[in-house]
Design a protein around this motif. Structure first.
Motif, PDB file in Angstrom:
ATOM      1  N   ALA A  42      39.314  40.734  39.387  1.00  0.00           N
ATOM      2  CA  ALA A  42      40.569  40.052  39.698  1.00  0.00           C
ATOM      3  C   ALA A  42      41.660  40.528  38.743  1.00  0.00           C
ATOM      4  O   ALA A  42      41.407  40.813  37.575  1.00  0.00           O
ATOM      5  CB  ALA A  42      40.396  38.544  39.573  1.00  0.00           C
ATOM      6  N   ILE A  43      42.879  40.632  39.273  1.00  0.00           N
ATOM      7  CA  ILE A  43      44.073  40.876  38.463  1.00  0.00           C
ATOM      8  C   ILE A  43      44.819  39.552  38.440  1.00  0.00           C
ATOM      9  O   ILE A  43      45.133  38.988  39.491  1.00  0.00           O
ATOM     10  CB  ILE A  43      44.967  41.969  39.087  1.00  0.00           C
ATOM     11  N   GLU A  44      45.091  39.033  37.270  1.00  0.00           N
ATOM     12  CA  GLU A  44      45.705  37.714  37.123  1.00  0.00           C
ATOM     13  C   GLU A  44      47.044  37.623  37.860  1.00  0.00           C
ATOM     14  O   GLU A  44      47.826  38.577  37.874  1.00  0.00           O
ATOM     15  CB  GLU A  44      45.919  37.440  35.630  1.00  0.00           C
ATOM     16  N   ALA A  45      47.297  36.461  38.482  1.00  0.00           N
ATOM     17  CA  ALA A  45      48.583  36.218  39.141  1.00  0.00           C
ATOM     18  C   ALA A  45      49.703  36.383  38.116  1.00  0.00           C
ATOM     19  O   ALA A  45      49.531  36.086  36.929  1.00  0.00           O
ATOM     20  CB  ALA A  45      48.616  34.819  39.744  1.00  0.00           C
ATOM     21  N   LEU A  46      50.864  36.862  38.558  1.00  0.00           N
ATOM     22  CA  LEU A  46      51.963  37.183  37.655  1.00  0.00           C
ATOM     23  C   LEU A  46      52.688  35.959  37.113  1.00  0.00           C
ATOM     24  O   LEU A  46      53.278  36.008  36.039  1.00  0.00           O
ATOM     25  CB  LEU A  46      52.977  38.078  38.386  1.00  0.00           C
ATOM     26  N   GLY A  47      52.675  34.857  37.849  1.00  0.00           N
ATOM     27  CA  GLY A  47      53.437  33.679  37.446  1.00  0.00           C
ATOM     28  C   GLY A  47      54.900  33.863  37.816  1.00  0.00           C
ATOM     29  O   GLY A  47      55.351  34.967  38.112  1.00  0.00           O
ATOM     30  N   HIS A  48      55.638  32.783  37.814  1.00  0.00           N
ATOM     31  CA  HIS A  48      57.050  32.838  38.186  1.00  0.00           C
ATOM     32  C   HIS A  48      57.891  33.321  37.007  1.00  0.00           C
ATOM     33  O   HIS A  48      57.595  33.019  35.859  1.00  0.00           O
ATOM     34  CB  HIS A  48      57.546  31.461  38.629  1.00  0.00           C
ATOM     35  N   ALA A  49      58.943  34.069  37.296  1.00  0.00           N
ATOM     36  CA  ALA A  49      59.902  34.526  36.288  1.00  0.00           C
ATOM     37  C   ALA A  49      61.268  33.984  36.706  1.00  0.00           C
ATOM     38  O   ALA A  49      61.981  34.600  37.490  1.00  0.00           O
ATOM     39  CB  ALA A  49      59.918  36.047  36.207  1.00  0.00           C
ATOM     40  N   TYR A  50      61.589  32.805  36.206  1.00  0.00           N
ATOM     41  CA  TYR A  50      62.833  32.152  36.593  1.00  0.00           C
ATOM     42  C   TYR A  50      64.014  32.762  35.853  1.00  0.00           C
ATOM     43  O   TYR A  50      63.938  33.068  34.670  1.00  0.00           O
ATOM     44  CB  TYR A  50      62.775  30.653  36.290  1.00  0.00           C
ATOM     45  N   SER A  51      65.108  32.900  36.560  1.00  0.00           N
ATOM     46  CA  SER A  51      66.350  33.376  35.969  1.00  0.00           C
ATOM     47  C   SER A  51      66.964  32.245  35.159  1.00  0.00           C
ATOM     48  O   SER A  51      66.810  31.073  35.495  1.00  0.00           O
ATOM     49  CB  SER A  51      67.317  33.805  37.076  1.00  0.00           C
TER      50      SER A  51
END
Length: 69
Positions: A42-51
């Protein structure tokens, strides 16, 4: 009878077979260079990058509130 030890797998560098997204894990597949067996990790989910900047959705007026997101 002489025992010949198993060689073990020789995993290549691997190839991304499913790209991760903000919320879902991706997948990387490795192929043995000796026997073509495969394994996946598995490649870990990136997560959100909020502006840190806001977008004004509705300008405020003298009598009505506005909104931003």
């Amino acid at each position: 009878v002489t025992v010949i030890e198993a060689l073990g797998h020789e995993w290549g560098e691997g190839k991304e077979t499913k790209a991760p997204t903000c919320t879902e894990a991706g997948e990387k597949t490795y192929t043995c260079t000796r026997c073509n067996a495969t394994k996946t990790e598995a490649i870990e989910a990136l997560g959100h990058a909020y502006s840190e900047e806001w977008t004004v959705d509705k300008e405020a007026t003298c009598e009505e509130a506005g909104s931003k997101s």
